[in-house]
Write a protein that holds these residues in place. Structure first.
Motif, PDB file in Angstrom:
ATOM      1  N   ALA A  94      -8.084  13.521  11.891  1.00 33.26           N
ATOM      2  CA  ALA A  94      -7.681  13.297  10.498  1.00 33.26           C
ATOM      3  C   ALA A  94      -6.460  12.381  10.429  1.00 33.26           C
ATOM      4  O   ALA A  94      -6.358  11.531   9.533  1.00 33.26           O
ATOM      5  CB  ALA A  94      -7.386  14.630   9.818  1.00 33.26           C
ATOM      6  N   LEU A  95      -5.541  12.549  11.373  1.00 45.31           N
ATOM      7  CA  LEU A  95      -4.352  11.704  11.394  1.00 45.31           C
ATOM      8  C   LEU A  95      -4.719  10.258  11.727  1.00 45.31           C
ATOM      9  O   LEU A  95      -4.171   9.316  11.144  1.00 45.31           O
ATOM     10  CB  LEU A  95      -3.354  12.254  12.411  1.00 45.31           C
ATOM     11  N   ARG A  96      -5.650  10.081  12.650  1.00 43.78           N
ATOM     12  CA  ARG A  96      -6.095   8.721  12.974  1.00 43.78           C
ATOM     13  C   ARG A  96      -6.819   8.091  11.792  1.00 43.78           C
ATOM     14  O   ARG A  96      -6.659   6.882  11.531  1.00 43.78           O
ATOM     15  CB  ARG A  96      -6.997   8.756  14.210  1.00 43.78           C
ATOM     16  N   ALA A  97      -7.612   8.889  11.083  1.00 42.26           N
ATOM     17  CA  ALA A  97      -8.279   8.366   9.886  1.00 42.26           C
ATOM     18  C   ALA A  97      -7.253   7.936   8.842  1.00 42.26           C
ATOM     19  O   ALA A  97      -7.431   6.915   8.160  1.00 42.26           O
ATOM     20  CB  ALA A  97      -9.220   9.430   9.314  1.00 42.26           C
ATOM     21  N   ALA A  98      -6.166   8.708   8.713  1.00 46.95           N
ATOM     22  CA  ALA A  98      -5.114   8.349   7.761  1.00 46.95           C
ATOM     23  C   ALA A  98      -4.483   7.004   8.122  1.00 46.95           C
ATOM     24  O   ALA A  98      -4.212   6.172   7.253  1.00 46.95           O
ATOM     25  CB  ALA A  98      -4.047   9.444   7.727  1.00 46.95           C
ATOM     26  N   LEU A  99      -4.268   6.785   9.401  1.00 40.87           N
ATOM     27  CA  LEU A  99      -3.682   5.515   9.833  1.00 40.87           C
ATOM     28  C   LEU A  99      -4.667   4.365   9.673  1.00 40.87           C
ATOM     29  O   LEU A  99      -4.269   3.233   9.348  1.00 40.87           O
ATOM     30  CB  LEU A  99      -3.220   5.626  11.286  1.00 40.87           C
ATOM     31  N   ALA A 100      -5.956   4.631   9.911  1.00 38.29           N
ATOM     32  CA  ALA A 100      -6.959   3.591   9.676  1.00 38.29           C
ATOM     33  C   ALA A 100      -6.986   3.194   8.201  1.00 38.29           C
ATOM     34  O   ALA A 100      -7.119   2.006   7.863  1.00 38.29           O
ATOM     35  CB  ALA A 100      -8.332   4.076  10.131  1.00 38.29           C
ATOM     36  N   LEU A 101      -6.851   4.173   7.313  1.00 41.97           N
ATOM     37  CA  LEU A 101      -6.807   3.875   5.884  1.00 41.97           C
ATOM     38  C   LEU A 101      -5.552   3.083   5.521  1.00 41.97           C
ATOM     39  O   LEU A 101      -5.596   2.186   4.672  1.00 41.97           O
ATOM     40  CB  LEU A 101      -6.863   5.173   5.081  1.00 41.97           C
ATOM     41  N   GLN A 102      -4.431   3.410   6.193  1.00 43.18           N
ATOM     42  CA  GLN A 102      -3.231   2.615   5.924  1.00 43.18           C
ATOM     43  C   GLN A 102      -3.413   1.190   6.430  1.00 43.18           C
ATOM     44  O   GLN A 102      -2.979   0.229   5.790  1.00 43.18           O
ATOM     45  CB  GLN A 102      -2.000   3.242   6.570  1.00 43.18           C
ATOM     46  N   GLY A 103      -4.059   1.042   7.595  1.00 42.85           N
ATOM     47  CA  GLY A 103      -4.371  -0.302   8.074  1.00 42.85           C
ATOM     48  C   GLY A 103      -5.255  -1.053   7.095  1.00 42.85           C
ATOM     49  O   GLY A 103      -5.073  -2.259   6.873  1.00 42.85           O
ATOM     50  N   ALA A 104      -6.217  -0.335   6.484  1.00 44.31           N
ATOM     51  CA  ALA A 104      -7.070  -0.964   5.481  1.00 44.31           C
ATOM     52  C   ALA A 104      -6.251  -1.403   4.268  1.00 44.31           C
ATOM     53  O   ALA A 104      -6.510  -2.456   3.674  1.00 44.31           O
ATOM     54  CB  ALA A 104      -8.171   0.002   5.057  1.00 44.31           C
ATOM     55  N   MET A 105      -5.261  -0.601   3.907  1.00 46.79           N
ATOM     56  CA  MET A 105      -4.373  -1.006   2.811  1.00 46.79           C
ATOM     57  C   MET A 105      -3.629  -2.287   3.165  1.00 46.79           C
ATOM     58  O   MET A 105      -3.525  -3.210   2.352  1.00 46.79           O
ATOM     59  CB  MET A 105      -3.380   0.115   2.504  1.00 46.79           C
ATOM     60  N   PHE A 106      -3.104  -2.347   4.404  1.00 46.15           N
ATOM     61  CA  PHE A 106      -2.427  -3.564   4.865  1.00 46.15           C
ATOM     62  C   PHE A 106      -3.349  -4.768   4.740  1.00 46.15           C
ATOM     63  O   PHE A 106      -2.994  -5.812   4.185  1.00 46.15           O
ATOM     64  CB  PHE A 106      -2.000  -3.420   6.325  1.00 46.15           C
ATOM     65  N   ALA A 135       6.220   2.720   5.279  1.00 47.98           N
ATOM     66  CA  ALA A 135       6.863   3.251   6.482  1.00 47.98           C
ATOM     67  C   ALA A 135       6.990   4.773   6.462  1.00 47.98           C
ATOM     68  O   ALA A 135       6.757   5.416   7.487  1.00 47.98           O
ATOM     69  CB  ALA A 135       8.232   2.598   6.696  1.00 47.98           C
ATOM     70  N   PRO A 136       7.347   5.398   5.320  1.00 39.92           N
ATOM     71  CA  PRO A 136       7.374   6.868   5.324  1.00 39.92           C
ATOM     72  C   PRO A 136       6.042   7.495   5.734  1.00 39.92           C
ATOM     73  O   PRO A 136       6.019   8.512   6.428  1.00 39.92           O
ATOM     74  CB  PRO A 136       7.748   7.211   3.880  1.00 39.92           C
ATOM     75  N   HIS A 137       4.937   6.879   5.312  1.00 40.62           N
ATOM     76  CA  HIS A 137       3.634   7.410   5.730  1.00 40.62           C
ATOM     77  C   HIS A 137       3.435   7.223   7.232  1.00 40.62           C
ATOM     78  O   HIS A 137       3.001   8.153   7.936  1.00 40.62           O
ATOM     79  CB  HIS A 137       2.524   6.708   4.953  1.00 40.62           C
ATOM     80  N   LEU A 138       3.766   6.047   7.741  1.00 39.33           N
ATOM     81  CA  LEU A 138       3.634   5.802   9.174  1.00 39.33           C
ATOM     82  C   LEU A 138       4.490   6.766   9.988  1.00 39.33           C
ATOM     83  O   LEU A 138       4.022   7.394  10.952  1.00 39.33           O
ATOM     84  CB  LEU A 138       4.045   4.361   9.501  1.00 39.33           C
ATOM     85  N   VAL A 139       5.752   6.882   9.609  1.00 39.39           N
ATOM     86  CA  VAL A 139       6.671   7.752  10.340  1.00 39.39           C
ATOM     87  C   VAL A 139       6.161   9.192  10.337  1.00 39.39           C
ATOM     88  O   VAL A 139       6.171   9.877  11.360  1.00 39.39           O
ATOM     89  CB  VAL A 139       8.085   7.674   9.722  1.00 39.39           C
ATOM     90  N   THR A 140       5.699   9.649   9.186  1.00 42.63           N
ATOM     91  CA  THR A 140       5.254  11.033   9.063  1.00 42.63           C
ATOM     92  C   THR A 140       4.001  11.300   9.887  1.00 42.63           C
ATOM     93  O   THR A 140       3.905  12.318  10.584  1.00 42.63           O
ATOM     94  CB  THR A 140       4.987  11.366   7.586  1.00 42.63           C
ATOM     95  N   THR A 180      -2.126   3.623  16.986  1.00 42.23           N
ATOM     96  CA  THR A 180      -1.900   2.205  16.727  1.00 42.23           C
ATOM     97  C   THR A 180      -3.214   1.451  16.639  1.00 42.23           C
ATOM     98  O   THR A 180      -3.387   0.558  15.787  1.00 42.23           O
ATOM     99  CB  THR A 180      -1.009   1.609  17.822  1.00 42.23           C
ATOM    100  N   SER A 181      -4.168   1.779  17.512  1.00 44.37           N
ATOM    101  CA  SER A 181      -5.483   1.139  17.469  1.00 44.37           C
ATOM    102  C   SER A 181      -6.186   1.418  16.147  1.00 44.37           C
ATOM    103  O   SER A 181      -6.903   0.558  15.622  1.00 44.37           O
ATOM    104  CB  SER A 181      -6.343   1.624  18.633  1.00 44.37           C
ATOM    105  N   ALA A 182      -5.985   2.614  15.594  1.00 48.88           N
ATOM    106  CA  ALA A 182      -6.593   2.941  14.305  1.00 48.88           C
ATOM    107  C   ALA A 182      -6.051   2.032  13.209  1.00 48.88           C
ATOM    108  O   ALA A 182      -6.810   1.556  12.343  1.00 48.88           O
ATOM    109  CB  ALA A 182      -6.326   4.410  13.965  1.00 48.88           C
ATOM    110  N   ILE A 183      -4.739   1.779  13.233  1.00 55.21           N
ATOM    111  CA  ILE A 183      -4.148   0.876  12.239  1.00 55.21           C
ATOM    112  C   ILE A 183      -4.727  -0.523  12.378  1.00 55.21           C
ATOM    113  O   ILE A 183      -5.118  -1.165  11.398  1.00 55.21           O
ATOM    114  CB  ILE A 183      -2.615   0.836  12.388  1.00 55.21           C
ATOM    115  N   VAL A 184      -4.777  -1.020  13.616  1.00 56.27           N
ATOM    116  CA  VAL A 184      -5.278  -2.376  13.875  1.00 56.27           C
ATOM    117  C   VAL A 184      -6.738  -2.491  13.438  1.00 56.27           C
ATOM    118  O   VAL A 184      -7.137  -3.484  12.814  1.00 56.27           O
ATOM    119  CB  VAL A 184      -5.125  -2.723  15.363  1.00 56.27           C
ATOM    120  N   ALA A 185      -7.551  -1.457  13.750  1.00 58.63           N
ATOM    121  CA  ALA A 185      -8.965  -1.498  13.382  1.00 58.63           C
ATOM    122  C   ALA A 185      -9.135  -1.520  11.867  1.00 58.63           C
ATOM    123  O   ALA A 185      -9.929  -2.309  11.326  1.00 58.63           O
ATOM    124  CB  ALA A 185      -9.683  -0.289  13.975  1.00 58.63           C
ATOM    125  N   GLY A 186      -8.386  -0.658  11.168  1.00 60.28           N
ATOM    126  CA  GLY A 186      -8.489  -0.633   9.716  1.00 60.28           C
ATOM    127  C   GLY A 186      -8.059  -1.946   9.088  1.00 60.28           C
ATOM    128  O   GLY A 186      -8.701  -2.442   8.152  1.00 60.28           O
TER     129      GLY A 186
END
Length: 458
Positions: free
Chosen positions: A262-274, A360-365, A387-393
């Motif tokens: 779930a945490l990796r999915a959250a980071l992938a979604l943040q990457g998608a936002m980026f 950044a607060p989301h990333l840090v958390t 980190t890979s989840a962010i890059v993929a998203g």
């Protein structure tokens, strides 16, 4: 009895620097800068040398795919064999791969060959950012530092990431305007070799040695926490070990809990936002005839995000990680809602800069939650996967939203960013990661028999 004075944010960050010394943050920042440079730089380089956006996109996509595919493997190897050897090999391999990509582009190689070289450059990225994060957390745990220091360490590392991903593309763009993208990528190859070597050979690398050697450090930290009065958490580990439900570090590969997905999915979604924001910003500034403003708008968002990340250290400990996660995602969703209706450059600057407050607060958390959820012996792997989840998203969103913005305008790309933010907020509300450390004493007392609580920790 007097209550201890709360430490200021400056003092807390002083504690973080005290864990590593002043040299390591500089080396790790410069060492991660090439990672932020080669993605954008490869696209500009191939576009310049081949005059083909399709070839440039294929090369950049292959580079991202290589990093996403091999990043977790790099983290896993660092956990098993220590960061020193892994970072040394990857840093020099990446320097060679980036140099080969530059040479191939200048030589006019075809798209398949350039995509293969791009994949090699992505696969060999040394992941200094995630490994620095894992190293700093390991140093804090070894020193029995308070949770506020661990949180500040994650904030500090996320801020360095934010600055590098703002500064890297800006330097590539400047080199492209003044000379040629090949110079920026050549400098990246030199930087990753020199600073990657410095990061690998720094004395703090011993804190993240092979898992079997780290076991002694984990047990020493546990003993220190017991002396401080936190015997309950140690008792939980003893009970689990007796029952066969837990593993000591170094006795094999500890299982990765399901909640980490779930945490990796959250980071992938943040990457998608980026990625969606990047596509929307590029499309809107182009439509307004202000293409050169795209990098500045994105930089403004990054700077605001970095400031918010540093300010995280001032949050009180009673504001727990799960509550922070929900708050950050809710803020990101609310602040992203004006994006699809933004049509002017001034409005774009305002909306995007304010939106940076939530990034950044989301990333840090989420990185903090990851550190509390995964087994310590697999921390580097977990950080690399995150980190890979962010890059993929981000890579997927850039590819999809770029075409979407061309067909339906920048508002469509911004709508994707808002949708990703909404999904992240729903995920934060519904996921229940088992966080190690929050309400630790109370939970431990409820689960540990009285005879174990009374006895000394072993």
């Amino acid at each position: 009895m007097t209550t201890p004075r709360p430490r200021s944010t400056r003092e807390t960050y002083g504690d973080v620097i005290g864990l590593t010394g002043p040299l390591l943050p500089v080396v790790s920042f410069l060492g991660r800068l090439p990672t932020a440079t080669i993605q954008f730089g490869s696209v500009l380089l191939v576009a310049r040398t081949s005059d083909s956006l399709a070839a440039a996109g294929a090369t950049g996509g292959a580079l991202a795919l290589g990093q996403v595919s091999c990043g977790p493997l790099v983290g896993r190897l660092a956990d098993r064999h220590g960061q020193r050897t892994v970072v040394l090999l990857c840093a020099w391999a990446n320097a060679v791969a980036v140099t080969a990509l530059v040479a191939g582009a200048l030589a006019g190689l075809g798209t398949p060959a350039l995509a293969l070289l791009g994949a090699g450059a992505g696969a060999t990225v040394p992941l200094i950012g995630p490994l620095a994060r894992a190293r700093l957390v390991a140093l804090a745990r070894r020193a029995a530092a308070p949770e506020s220091t661990v949180g500040a360490a994650l904030s500090f590392e996320s801020t360095l990431d934010e600055i590098s991903f703002v500064l890297g593309p800006a330097l590539v763009g400047l080199a492209s305007v003044l000379a040629h993208p090949a110079y920026a990528l050549g400098a990246a190859a030199v930087l990753v070799a020199v600073c990657g070597t410095g990061f690998a050979l720094h004395p703090t690398a011993a804190a993240t040695g092979p898992a079997d050697r780290r076991a002694e450090g984990v047990r020493a930290a546990d003993a220190g926490r017991a002396v401080d009065g936190r015997r309950a958490a140690v008792g939980v580990r003893r009970v689990l070990t007796r029952a066969g439900g837990g593993r000591r570090a170094g006795s094999g590969r500890a299982p990765m809990p399901r909640s980490v997905h779930a945490l990796r999915a959250a980071l992938a979604l943040q990457g998608a936002m980026f990625g969606a924001c990047q596509a929307g910003i590029t499309a809107l500034t182009g439509r307004l005839g202000q293409e050169d403003q795209a990098g500045l708008v994105y930089a403004a968002m990054g700077v605001m995000s970095a400031v918010a990340g540093l300010a995280m250290a001032a949050l009180p400990a009673r504001f727990g990680l799960r509550a922070r996660w929900r708050t950050a995602t809710a803020a990101a969703f609310a602040l992203s809602l004006p994006l699809p209706g933004t049509h002017t450059l001034t409005g774009l600057y305002v909306v995007v800069t304010v939106l940076g407050v939530a990034y950044a607060p989301h990333l840090v958390t989420v990185f903090g939650l990851t550190e509390r959820v995964v087994p310590p012996a697999r921390l580097a792997e977990a950080m690399a996967c995150a980190t890979s989840a962010i890059v993929a998203g981000q890579a997927l969103a850039v590819a999809v939203c770029g075409r979407l913005a061309d067909a339906r305008g920048p508002g469509a790309a911004f709508a994707v960013a808002s949708t990703a933010a909404g999904l992240a907020a729903v995920l934060a509300l519904t996921a229940r990661p088992a966080v190690r450390g929050e309400d630790r004493a109370g939970a431990a007392r409820a689960r540990v028999p009285a005879d174990d609580r009374a006895g000394p920790a072993r």
